[in-house]
Structure formats: C-alpha cells, structure tokens
Design a protein around this motif. Structure first.
Motif, PDB file in Angstrom:
ATOM      1  N   SER A   1       0.822  -1.206   0.000  1.00  0.00           N
ATOM      2  CA  SER A   1       0.000   0.000   0.000  1.00  0.00           C
ATOM      3  C   SER A   1       0.863   1.266   0.000  1.00  0.00           C
ATOM      4  CB  SER A   1      -0.926  -0.002   1.216  1.00  0.00           C
ATOM      5  OG  SER A   1      -1.765   1.119   1.209  1.00  0.00           O
ATOM      6  N   ILE A   2       1.945   1.250   0.787  1.00  0.00           N
ATOM      7  CA  ILE A   2       2.855   2.407   0.834  1.00  0.00           C
ATOM      8  C   ILE A   2       3.498   2.633  -0.530  1.00  0.00           C
ATOM      9  CG2 ILE A   2       5.074   3.214   1.754  1.00  0.00           C
ATOM     10  CD1 ILE A   2       4.236   1.974   4.450  1.00  0.00           C
ATOM     11  N   GLN A   3       3.954   1.544  -1.171  1.00  0.00           N
ATOM     12  CA  GLN A   3       4.571   1.663  -2.494  1.00  0.00           C
ATOM     13  C   GLN A   3       3.580   2.211  -3.516  1.00  0.00           C
ATOM     14  OE1 GLN A   3       6.191  -2.175  -3.492  1.00  0.00           O
ATOM     15  NE2 GLN A   3       7.656  -2.147  -1.803  1.00  0.00           N
ATOM     16  N   LYS A   4       2.330   1.716  -3.456  1.00  0.00           N
ATOM     17  CA  LYS A   4       1.286   2.152  -4.383  1.00  0.00           C
ATOM     18  C   LYS A   4       0.989   3.642  -4.190  1.00  0.00           C
ATOM     19  CE  LYS A   4      -3.393   0.857  -5.843  1.00  0.00           C
ATOM     20  NZ  LYS A   4      -4.559  -0.014  -5.544  1.00  0.00           N
ATOM     21  N   GLN A   5       0.834   4.052  -2.912  1.00  0.00           N
ATOM     22  CA  GLN A   5       0.531   5.460  -2.629  1.00  0.00           C
ATOM     23  C   GLN A   5       1.705   6.370  -2.988  1.00  0.00           C
ATOM     24  OE1 GLN A   5      -1.564   7.054   0.494  1.00  0.00           O
ATOM     25  NE2 GLN A   5      -2.885   5.303   0.884  1.00  0.00           N
ATOM     26  N   THR A   6       2.920   5.891  -2.766  1.00  0.00           N
ATOM     27  CA  THR A   6       4.108   6.679  -3.107  1.00  0.00           C
ATOM     28  C   THR A   6       4.162   6.959  -4.605  1.00  0.00           C
ATOM     29  OG1 THR A   6       5.345   5.708  -1.249  1.00  0.00           O
ATOM     30  CG2 THR A   6       6.636   6.766  -2.975  1.00  0.00           C
TER      31      THR A   6
ATOM     32  N   LEU B   1       1.016  12.634  -8.932  1.00  0.00           N
ATOM     33  CA  LEU B   1       0.226  13.808  -8.575  1.00  0.00           C
ATOM     34  C   LEU B   1       1.105  15.047  -8.465  1.00  0.00           C
ATOM     35  CD1 LEU B   1      -2.448  15.109  -7.682  1.00  0.00           C
ATOM     36  CD2 LEU B   1      -1.959  14.332  -5.351  1.00  0.00           C
ATOM     37  N   LYS B   2       2.291  14.880  -7.871  1.00  0.00           N
ATOM     38  CA  LYS B   2       3.215  16.003  -7.705  1.00  0.00           C
ATOM     39  C   LYS B   2       3.663  16.536  -9.060  1.00  0.00           C
ATOM     40  CE  LYS B   2       6.966  17.282  -4.595  1.00  0.00           C
ATOM     41  NZ  LYS B   2       7.990  16.788  -3.661  1.00  0.00           N
ATOM     42  N   CYS B   3       3.940  15.627  -9.998  1.00  0.00           N
ATOM     43  CA  CYS B   3       4.343  16.040 -11.349  1.00  0.00           C
ATOM     44  C   CYS B   3       3.206  16.777 -12.058  1.00  0.00           C
ATOM     45  CB  CYS B   3       4.751  14.812 -12.171  1.00  0.00           C
ATOM     46  SG  CYS B   3       6.293  14.064 -11.635  1.00  0.00           S
TER      47      CYS B   3
ATOM     48  N   THR C   1       1.959  20.543   0.449  1.00  0.00           N
ATOM     49  CA  THR C   1       2.274  20.442   1.891  1.00  0.00           C
ATOM     50  C   THR C   1       1.783  19.115   2.449  1.00  0.00           C
ATOM     51  OG1 THR C   1       2.053  22.846   2.108  1.00  0.00           O
ATOM     52  CG2 THR C   1       1.985  21.550   4.137  1.00  0.00           C
ATOM     53  N   HIS C   2       0.558  18.727   2.068  1.00  0.00           N
ATOM     54  CA  HIS C   2       0.003  17.441   2.528  1.00  0.00           C
ATOM     55  C   HIS C   2       0.802  16.261   1.981  1.00  0.00           C
ATOM     56  CE1 HIS C   2      -3.286  19.188   4.660  1.00  0.00           C
ATOM     57  NE2 HIS C   2      -3.889  19.696   3.580  1.00  0.00           N
ATOM     58  N   ILE C   3       1.284  16.399   0.741  1.00  0.00           N
ATOM     59  CA  ILE C   3       2.110  15.330   0.149  1.00  0.00           C
ATOM     60  C   ILE C   3       3.388  15.138   0.959  1.00  0.00           C
ATOM     61  CG2 ILE C   3       3.566  14.747  -1.841  1.00  0.00           C
ATOM     62  CD1 ILE C   3       1.372  15.978  -3.631  1.00  0.00           C
ATOM     63  N   LYS C   4       4.034  16.260   1.346  1.00  0.00           N
ATOM     64  CA  LYS C   4       5.252  16.172   2.161  1.00  0.00           C
ATOM     65  C   LYS C   4       4.975  15.518   3.507  1.00  0.00           C
ATOM     66  CE  LYS C   4       7.839  20.051   0.213  1.00  0.00           C
ATOM     67  NZ  LYS C   4       8.398  21.409   0.450  1.00  0.00           N
ATOM     68  N   GLU C   5       3.834  15.867   4.120  1.00  0.00           N
ATOM     69  CA  GLU C   5       3.456  15.267   5.406  1.00  0.00           C
ATOM     70  C   GLU C   5       3.264  13.763   5.266  1.00  0.00           C
ATOM     71  OE1 GLU C   5      -0.032  17.343   6.631  1.00  0.00           O
ATOM     72  OE2 GLU C   5       1.052  19.156   7.257  1.00  0.00           O
ATOM     73  N   LYS C   6       2.607  13.359   4.181  1.00  0.00           N
ATOM     74  CA  LYS C   6       2.383  11.925   3.951  1.00  0.00           C
ATOM     75  C   LYS C   6       3.701  11.191   3.747  1.00  0.00           C
ATOM     76  CE  LYS C   6      -2.371  11.526   2.317  1.00  0.00           C
ATOM     77  NZ  LYS C   6      -2.842  12.722   3.009  1.00  0.00           N
ATOM     78  N   GLN C   7       4.639  11.817   3.061  1.00  0.00           N
ATOM     79  CA  GLN C   7       5.954  11.192   2.848  1.00  0.00           C
ATOM     80  C   GLN C   7       6.678  10.970   4.166  1.00  0.00           C
ATOM     81  OE1 GLN C   7       7.545  14.021   0.019  1.00  0.00           O
ATOM     82  NE2 GLN C   7       7.021  12.747  -1.743  1.00  0.00           N
TER      83      GLN C   7
ATOM     84  N   PHE D   1       7.737   7.359   5.860  1.00  0.00           N
ATOM     85  CA  PHE D   1       9.082   7.068   6.381  1.00  0.00           C
ATOM     86  C   PHE D   1       8.990   6.431   7.768  1.00  0.00           C
ATOM     87  CE2 PHE D   1      12.864   8.160   8.839  1.00  0.00           C
ATOM     88  CZ  PHE D   1      13.887   7.769   7.978  1.00  0.00           C
ATOM     89  N   ASP D   2       8.137   6.987   8.637  1.00  0.00           N
ATOM     90  CA  ASP D   2       7.962   6.441   9.986  1.00  0.00           C
ATOM     91  C   ASP D   2       7.341   5.049   9.944  1.00  0.00           C
ATOM     92  OD1 ASP D   2       9.020   8.717  11.136  1.00  0.00           O
ATOM     93  OD2 ASP D   2       7.078   9.708  11.325  1.00  0.00           O
ATOM     94  N   MET D   3       6.375   4.842   9.033  1.00  0.00           N
ATOM     95  CA  MET D   3       5.736   3.523   8.902  1.00  0.00           C
ATOM     96  C   MET D   3       6.732   2.464   8.441  1.00  0.00           C
ATOM     97  SD  MET D   3       2.141   4.392   7.033  1.00  0.00           S
ATOM     98  CE  MET D   3       0.893   5.450   7.788  1.00  0.00           C
ATOM     99  N   GLU D   4       7.577   2.831   7.469  1.00  0.00           N
ATOM    100  CA  GLU D   4       8.532   1.865   6.905  1.00  0.00           C
ATOM    101  C   GLU D   4       9.581   1.431   7.919  1.00  0.00           C
ATOM    102  OE1 GLU D   4       9.817   4.054   3.481  1.00  0.00           O
ATOM    103  OE2 GLU D   4       8.592   2.818   2.124  1.00  0.00           O
TER     104      GLU D   4
END
Length: 336
Positions: free
Chosen positions: A44-49, A55-57, A79-85, A89-92
């Motif tokens: 799921s993390i890989q898919k969302q990443t 989306l960023k592009c 800003t929300h994208i950076k927060e999710k990243q 990182f913490d989840m991984e």
C-alpha cells in the motif's frame, strides 16, 4: 519419590506441554497474520508513493496556468504530500524491507527491522555504550603503544582493533538507519573511510618510513579518542534534553563531528574539532613528504596521505557548513 508422586508430576508436565503446544500454535498463527499485514502495508505504501509522485508532477505542470486561488490549493496539496511522505518514512521503520548493498554483503538478505520501539531504543543505547567502551579501550591502547609498548606486534593489535571497531560501527549504523535513525551526510561515510585507513595502517610493514610516522599517528589517536570521549558525554546530555522537548528523533545518535543541534553547550568543543581536522591535514602533508623519501618503497604511504586528506576535507567542510548555516540563521533572526 514414590511411583504415585512420579505419576502426578508426569501428568502435570503433560498438561503443561499441551498448554505450550496450544500457545505455540496461536503464536505461529499471529506471526502469519503479522507477515500478511506487513506485506499489505508495504504494498500500500509503495502504491501510494507512486501515485503521490504522479500527482506532484501533475501539480507542477498546473502551476503555469493556475490563478491565485488554484496556486494556493496546489501549495496546500504539496504540503500534505510532504506530510504523507514523512508518515510513510515512519511507517517503513516498522516494516521489513530489502537491505542496502552493504548490509546485503555483510549479513545477506536478513530482516534487520526491530519490531518495537523498546527494541529499537535498546539497540541504540547498546550502540552508544559500545562506542564509549571502545573509545576508552582505544585511548588506553594508543597511550600504551606510544609510551610503553614499542613493539610492532602491539601496533598491529591496536590497528586491528581500529579496523574491527570501525567495521562494527558501519554495520550497526546501517541497521539503525534501516530502523528509522536519521543518520546522514558525511558522518555516515566518515566511518567507511576510517575503516579503509585503519586497514591500510594494518598492512603497512615495519621499516624506517613507518617508524618516522608511528609516534605522530599514535599521538593523533590519543587526541582523537579524548575528543570523542568528551563529545559523547556532552552530546548525550544535549540529545536527552532535545528528546524530552520533542525536538529530536529518539533514534538520533552521537556523532564524531558537529551538527546544528549541538550548538548550545557544545561550542567550546569547536576549537578541539578544528584542531583535530587540521591535524589530519598535517598527517596528510607528512605522509606526502615521506612518500618522496628515497627509502620509501611502500604503497601504503601515498594511499594513507590521500585518505587523511579526504578525512580532513570531509570533516572540515562539514563542520564549516554547520557553523556557517548557524551564523546565517542567527543573522536572519536578528533582522526580524
């Protein structure tokens, strides 16, 4: 013990064994559930990443035609994208992942992710204790070799200890990085370069050129160990305060250099650090001169000169960068 007593003990053991089997069965089921959940989270993390990158592009392309309202929306989404990243990182840090090249070479494809915060913190504390103990041992070893034991065999033992120490640090640091510790920059590479330098020192045969540099190297080792010992205690106290205030990651470590979070209470160490950096430069210059000596036949001399020069440049420029950034930040705060 009578037969009846033996039979009672056996029946008690049999009941405990049945309970153990049931408990172990549940344990294995839970492990399988955990593995399934870990795989699902990783996928799921890989898919969302991947989706966030796309989306960023897309948002980057929309910037050129966006009006003020749309531009604000794009900024909010970024800003929300950076927060999710950061969340990813913490989840991984709690999910199994492929080891880097170095850990693969040393440990193979073994899962080094520690399952709980308690296990991570315990491993980090053990790493810090290891560094402190070995720093004291290396200090005593350097003093003994410099003033008491003037034998090549004791020098070899000391150099072998250096190689083993830095090799072990690189492995432990790689494991800590896999578990979410944010060690980065030159201070990660520093230990790899130090491992190489210690290995070359270990292979340097005894002779005139070795003896000309021996005392200078041992004196440098004594000074370096003393500074590292002081750094450990002051950095430990500084990190403890910052963690209590929630300003530092709990897995942050003490390092051989200087970082911005060390500014309060540790600036008195800066002259010692800069002196140590320039001593590395002095070692490099001495070795370059020795490599031109008519009696010099060893390849180790020139290689060590280049390695000491690399250590000086890395250490000096990294420390200078932190100091410069801090002064710039202080100037900016004064202007406001």
């Amino acid at each position: 013990m009578s037969l009846q007593q033996c039979r009672a003990v056996w029946e008690e053991l049999e009941a405990e064994f049945q309970l153990l089997q049931e408990t172990h069965k549940i344990y294995r089921q839970k492990l399988e559930e955990v593995n399934t959940l870990q795989t699902a989270c990783s996928n799921s993390i890989q898919k969302q990443t991947r989706k966030l990158k796309k989306l960023k592009c897309s948002l980057q392309g929309c910037k050129h035609t966006a009006d003020v309202e749309d531009a604000n929306l794009i900024q909010q989404i970024n800003t929300h994208i950076k927060e999710k990243q950061h969340f990813f990182f913490d989840m991984e840090a709690y999910l199994p992942k492929k080891n880097g090249l170095y850990l693969n070479l040393v440990l193979g494809n073994m899962n080094v992710i520690l399952p709980t915060n308690q296990a991570k913190f315990a491993y980090k504390d053990e790493y810090e204790k290891f560094k402190l103990c070995l720093t004291i041992i290396l200090l005593l070893g350097a003093v003994a070799c410099r003033f008491i034991l003037h034998y090549r065999v004791t020098d070899e033992v000391f150099n072998f200890l250096l190689v083993w120490y830095y090799c072990t640090l690189t492995i432990r640091e790689s494991i800590l990085i896999s578990n979410g510790s944010r060690i980065k920059g030159w201070w990660v590479s520093h230990h790899y370069v130090s491992t190489f330098l210690s290995g070359v020192m270990l292979t340097w045969p005894d002779g005139l050129i070795y003896q000309l540099f021996r005392n200078q190297f041992l004196a440098f080792s004594i000074f370096q160990s003393c500074v590292q010992f002081l750094q450990y205690y002051y950095q430990s106290g500084c990190l403890y305060r910052l963690r209590a205030l929630g300003e530092r990651n709990p897995l942050d470590l003490t390092v051989e250099g200087f970082q911005s979070w060390m500014w309060r209470g540790l600036t008195f160490l800066l002259p010692c650090l800069f002196f140590g950096h320039f001593w590395q430069l002095y070692n490099a210059i001495t070795l370059f001169e020795l490599s031109r000596h008519e009696a010099c036949k060893e390849w180790q001399v020139f290689v060590l000169a280049l390695t000491f020069l690399l250590l000086f440049l890395g250490n000096f420029l990294s420390t200078l960068k932190v100091v410069h950034a801090k002064f710039q930040k202080n100037k900016g705060m004064k202007k406001h």
